[in-house]
Design an enzyme around this catalytic site. Structure first.
Site, PDB file in Angstrom:
ATOM      1  N   LYS A 118       0.840  -1.206   0.000  1.00  0.00           N
ATOM      2  CA  LYS A 118       0.000   0.000   0.000  1.00  0.00           C
ATOM      3  C   LYS A 118       0.871   1.251   0.000  1.00  0.00           C
ATOM      4  O   LYS A 118       0.561   2.233  -0.678  1.00  0.00           O
ATOM      5  CB  LYS A 118      -0.931  -0.002   1.214  1.00  0.00           C
ATOM      6  CG  LYS A 118      -1.818  -1.232   1.334  1.00  0.00           C
ATOM      7  CD  LYS A 118      -2.899  -1.285   0.275  1.00  0.00           C
ATOM      8  CE  LYS A 118      -3.543  -2.660   0.194  1.00  0.00           C
ATOM      9  NZ  LYS A 118      -2.828  -3.652  -0.618  1.00  0.00           N
ATOM     10  N   GLU A 202      -2.601   8.178   7.790  1.00  0.00           N
ATOM     11  CA  GLU A 202      -3.321   9.043   6.858  1.00  0.00           C
ATOM     12  C   GLU A 202      -4.332   9.868   7.620  1.00  0.00           C
ATOM     13  O   GLU A 202      -4.808   9.456   8.677  1.00  0.00           O
ATOM     14  CB  GLU A 202      -4.118   8.194   5.839  1.00  0.00           C
ATOM     15  CG  GLU A 202      -3.321   7.632   4.721  1.00  0.00           C
ATOM     16  CD  GLU A 202      -4.169   6.862   3.721  1.00  0.00           C
ATOM     17  OE1 GLU A 202      -5.363   6.614   3.989  1.00  0.00           O
ATOM     18  OE2 GLU A 202      -3.619   6.507   2.675  1.00  0.00           O
ATOM     19  N   HIS A 237     -15.990  -4.569   5.572  1.00  0.00           N
ATOM     20  CA  HIS A 237     -15.207  -4.680   4.337  1.00  0.00           C
ATOM     21  C   HIS A 237     -15.682  -5.771   3.394  1.00  0.00           C
ATOM     22  O   HIS A 237     -15.000  -6.133   2.448  1.00  0.00           O
ATOM     23  CB  HIS A 237     -13.711  -4.822   4.659  1.00  0.00           C
ATOM     24  CG  HIS A 237     -13.258  -3.744   5.607  1.00  0.00           C
ATOM     25  ND1 HIS A 237     -13.206  -2.422   5.252  1.00  0.00           N
ATOM     26  CD2 HIS A 237     -12.898  -3.791   6.907  1.00  0.00           C
ATOM     27  CE1 HIS A 237     -12.825  -1.701   6.297  1.00  0.00           C
ATOM     28  NE2 HIS A 237     -12.634  -2.496   7.312  1.00  0.00           N
ATOM     29  N   ARG A 293      -6.945  -7.943 -10.089  1.00  0.00           N
ATOM     30  CA  ARG A 293      -7.701  -9.164 -10.382  1.00  0.00           C
ATOM     31  C   ARG A 293      -9.048  -8.815 -11.011  1.00  0.00           C
ATOM     32  O   ARG A 293      -9.462  -7.659 -11.018  1.00  0.00           O
ATOM     33  CB  ARG A 293      -7.981  -9.912  -9.077  1.00  0.00           C
ATOM     34  CG  ARG A 293      -8.837  -9.080  -8.133  1.00  0.00           C
ATOM     35  CD  ARG A 293      -9.332  -9.843  -6.927  1.00  0.00           C
ATOM     36  NE  ARG A 293     -10.308  -9.065  -6.175  1.00  0.00           N
ATOM     37  CZ  ARG A 293     -10.010  -8.156  -5.255  1.00  0.00           C
ATOM     38  NH1 ARG A 293      -8.747  -7.884  -4.961  1.00  0.00           N
ATOM     39  NH2 ARG A 293     -10.966  -7.490  -4.624  1.00  0.00           N
TER      40      ARG A 293
HETATM   41  C1  MV4 Z   1      -9.780   4.959   4.881  1.00  0.00           C
HETATM   42  C2  MV4 Z   1     -10.978   5.417   5.443  1.00  0.00           C
HETATM   43  C3  MV4 Z   1     -11.004   6.720   5.860  1.00  0.00           C
HETATM   44  N1  MV4 Z   1      -9.919   7.509   5.749  1.00  0.00           N
HETATM   45  N2  MV4 Z   1      -8.724   5.778   4.777  1.00  0.00           N
HETATM   46  C4  MV4 Z   1     -10.958   0.360   4.461  1.00  0.00           C
HETATM   47  C5  MV4 Z   1     -10.279  -0.720   3.680  1.00  0.00           C
HETATM   48  C6  MV4 Z   1      -9.209  -0.076   2.894  1.00  0.00           C
HETATM   49  N3  MV4 Z   1      -9.266  -0.479   1.519  1.00  0.00           N
HETATM   50  C7  MV4 Z   1      -9.415   1.389   3.044  1.00  0.00           C
HETATM   51  N4  MV4 Z   1     -10.419   1.597   4.045  1.00  0.00           N
HETATM   52  C8  MV4 Z   1     -10.678   2.844   4.515  1.00  0.00           C
HETATM   53  N5  MV4 Z   1      -9.653   3.713   4.426  1.00  0.00           N
HETATM   54  C9  MV4 Z   1      -8.803   7.016   5.205  1.00  0.00           C
HETATM   55  N6  MV4 Z   1      -7.732   7.807   5.106  1.00  0.00           N
HETATM   56  C10 MV4 Z   1     -12.048   4.544   5.520  1.00  0.00           C
HETATM   57  C11 MV4 Z   1     -11.901   3.257   5.063  1.00  0.00           C
HETATM   58  C12 MV4 Z   1     -13.057   2.430   5.172  1.00  0.00           C
HETATM   59  C13 MV4 Z   1     -13.688   1.914   4.039  1.00  0.00           C
HETATM   60  C14 MV4 Z   1     -13.218   2.118   2.749  1.00  0.00           C
HETATM   61  C15 MV4 Z   1     -13.855   1.595   1.646  1.00  0.00           C
HETATM   62  C16 MV4 Z   1     -15.012   0.844   1.830  1.00  0.00           C
HETATM   63  C17 MV4 Z   1     -15.481   0.610   3.074  1.00  0.00           C
HETATM   64  C18 MV4 Z   1     -14.841   1.139   4.202  1.00  0.00           C
HETATM   65  C19 MV4 Z   1     -15.344   0.903   5.480  1.00  0.00           C
HETATM   66  C20 MV4 Z   1     -14.714   1.404   6.571  1.00  0.00           C
HETATM   67  C21 MV4 Z   1     -13.561   2.158   6.422  1.00  0.00           C
END
Ligand code: MV4
Length: 492
Positions: A118, A202, A237, A293
């Protein structure tokens, strides 16, 4: 066009069948692999040939690289499609295929590896002019640095694992007092889950939207995007509902985000199908990660673009140039996917494996179902509990929602509890109807408490929709349930 003579599908369930369907249309012979738990699974019956790969546990079967390569060789398969999950984003497997002279249907192993980090991928995107969330440049070196960065960008912040995915090791931090412990906790989880304790910080975005762009790139430098998908409705997720296009998209925003997505493709020298994930918040979007993918929700993109993504993957893997450019593509209508799982939404989404004693799937205009199950099939507790992906396509979003409601009302699944009633509730939720979705939708919209109330008031009706109402006259019962519900909505 026949890209290969024979292809091995290193997966199971609906996605194995999805891939084999493309192969059959292309006159490519298919080889299935199956675990001892999947002897009578549909993907085994669908394939031209099938080989038992090992015991039920994935590490013994669908993750057993050497065995899979052996079967590919023994059967004479020239290519392997990994589907999603299992070995799909395993760089070592992609490399093993290359070394063994078998075509891996996916990006180059080095790309898979690079995108697995990442921190690394974020850094690469930042250098190529793609917006990223403000935070540490790379991994946290010490607490003092972390404190300084967090103070600069402002709390709340989020600590993430570089090797992470699916939210594992993520910690939201409200203030400086909580920072040290969060970093330590995140590092501990990252170390045990991924063998890599690297974490980064972040700015935490409150209730962002998850918007992802589907891309296709060939091995000759040509790339297109197939527009976006909105995947904000998820739980822990796990995505529940996806749609394409995103209800908030404007031509201007799409142009900017698509430009970023294609920059990601270029910067990583990407080939094959992939997805560029962004978080969107308050008019801004940020690169999150790239999925190297075929994704579960590729279906809705196929509905709105008419492009068969799996066939494109096969063409690209065979070294073909993309047969179309960006100007040949457009969006037609709106598509929604509901993931129907054998889970009890009213019991913390506990998996409810077991035998499907009755099954009748919806059909008619604009409905697509991808499924690996059938009546009499027993859903195993060993694998994920997906029953099907129900997609509804229509000219407009509103019509697609109505069509999805209609399809859910036709769907009969008995013997296991399912997420069907949850989907019905979402499709009737006012915020959803208005397109106001975000990553905390399920909690905020009290969908589950709505279901709880239905359960108390209308045990029979909900059991019917949940597929546990164990007697006949299903269609009448479901129709009545839907009508009662719609009447209630009308009456407020
Ligand atoms: C975040 C966020 C808020 N702020 N990053 C969750 C999994 C990963 N792919 C990234 N995720 C998140 N990153 C920052 N800086 C909130 C999430 C997140 C989220 C992102 C996408 C879909 C569902 C989610 C559920 C909770 C938190």
């Amino acid at each position: 066009m026949k890209y290969f003579e024979k292809l091995l599908v290193a997966n199971r369930g609906e996605i194995a069948i999805r891939i084999m369907r493309a192969c059959r249309e292309l006159d490519i012979e298919t080889v299935a692999i199956y675990s001892t738990a999947d002897k009578s699974a549909l993907h085994v019956k669908y394939a031209d040939e099938a080989f038992q790969v090992g015991e039920a546990h994935p590490s013994k079967s669908y993750l057993n690289m050497e065995r899979i390569i052996d079967i590919a060789k023994k059967s004479g398969a020239e290519a392997v499609h990994p589907g999603y999950g299992f070995l799909a984003e395993n760089a070592a497997f992609a490399k093993l295929c290359l070394d063994e002279n078998i075509t891996f249907v996916g990006p180059r192993w080095k790309t898979i590896k690079a995108m697995g980090s990442k921190i690394g991928s974020k850094q690469m995107m930042k250098e190529n002019g793609v917006p990223v969330v403000p935070g540490t440049d790379g991994g946290i070196k010490d607490l003092e640095e972390a404190k300084k960065v967090a103070a600069d960008i402002g709390y709340p912040v989020i600590v993430k694992a570089s090797a992470g995915g699916g939210g594992i090791g993520m910690q939201i931090v409200a203030d400086e007092k909580a920072l040290e412990e969060a970093i330590a906790g995140s590092m501990r989880i990252a170390q045990s889950a991924f063998g890599d304790a690297t974490v980064f910080i972040e700015k935490y975005l409150v209730q962002p939207r998850h918007i992802e762009f589907q891309v296709l790139a060939d091995e000759h430098g040509n790339a297109v995007h197939l527009y976006e998908r909105e995947c904000s409705i998820q739980r822990r997720h796990q995505k529940l509902v996806e749609e394409a296009p995103s209800p908030i998209m404007t031509p201007e925003l799409r142009e900017r985000m698509a430009d970023s997505a294609l920059r990601v493709v270029k910067a990583s020298d990407y080939s094959n199908a992939g997805t560029v994930e962004f978080l969107y918040s308050n008019g801004n979007y940020y690169f999150m990660e790239m999925n190297t993918r075929l994704q579960v929700e590729h279906t809705i993109t196929e509905c709105i673009t008419g492009v068969d993504i799996v066939k494109q993957q096969l063409a690209i893997a065979a070294g073909e140039s993309l047969a179309f450019g960006q100007d040949d593509l457009s969006i037609r209508g709106h598509a929604i996917e509901c993931r129907i799982n054998a889970e009890d939404p009213l019991n913390n989404f506990a998996a409810d494996p077991g035998k499907i004693v009755r099954y009748r799937s919806p059909g008619g205009p604009g409905i697509r179902i991808d499924s690996g199950i059938h009546m009499g099939y027993t859903i195993s507790p060993v694998y994920d509990s997906m029953i099907s992906k129900l997609c509804a396509w229509d000219s407009t979003r509103k019509e697609a929602i109505m069509r999805m409601r209609r399809a859910i009302s036709e769907y009969i699944i008995l013997g296991v509890k399912t997420t069907l009633p949850l989907h019905f509730a979402i499709m009737n939720n006012q915020q959803y109807i208005e397109g106001n979705t975000h990553t905390h939708f399920l909690q905020e919209e009290h969908i589950l408490s709505t279901l709880e109330r239905y359960k108390r008031d209308e045990e029979t009706r909900m059991q019917t929709l949940a597929g546990t109402f164990d007697q006949g006259k299903k269609i009448a019962a479901i129709t009545a349930a839907v009508n009662t519900y719609l009447q209630q909505k009308k009456n407020g």
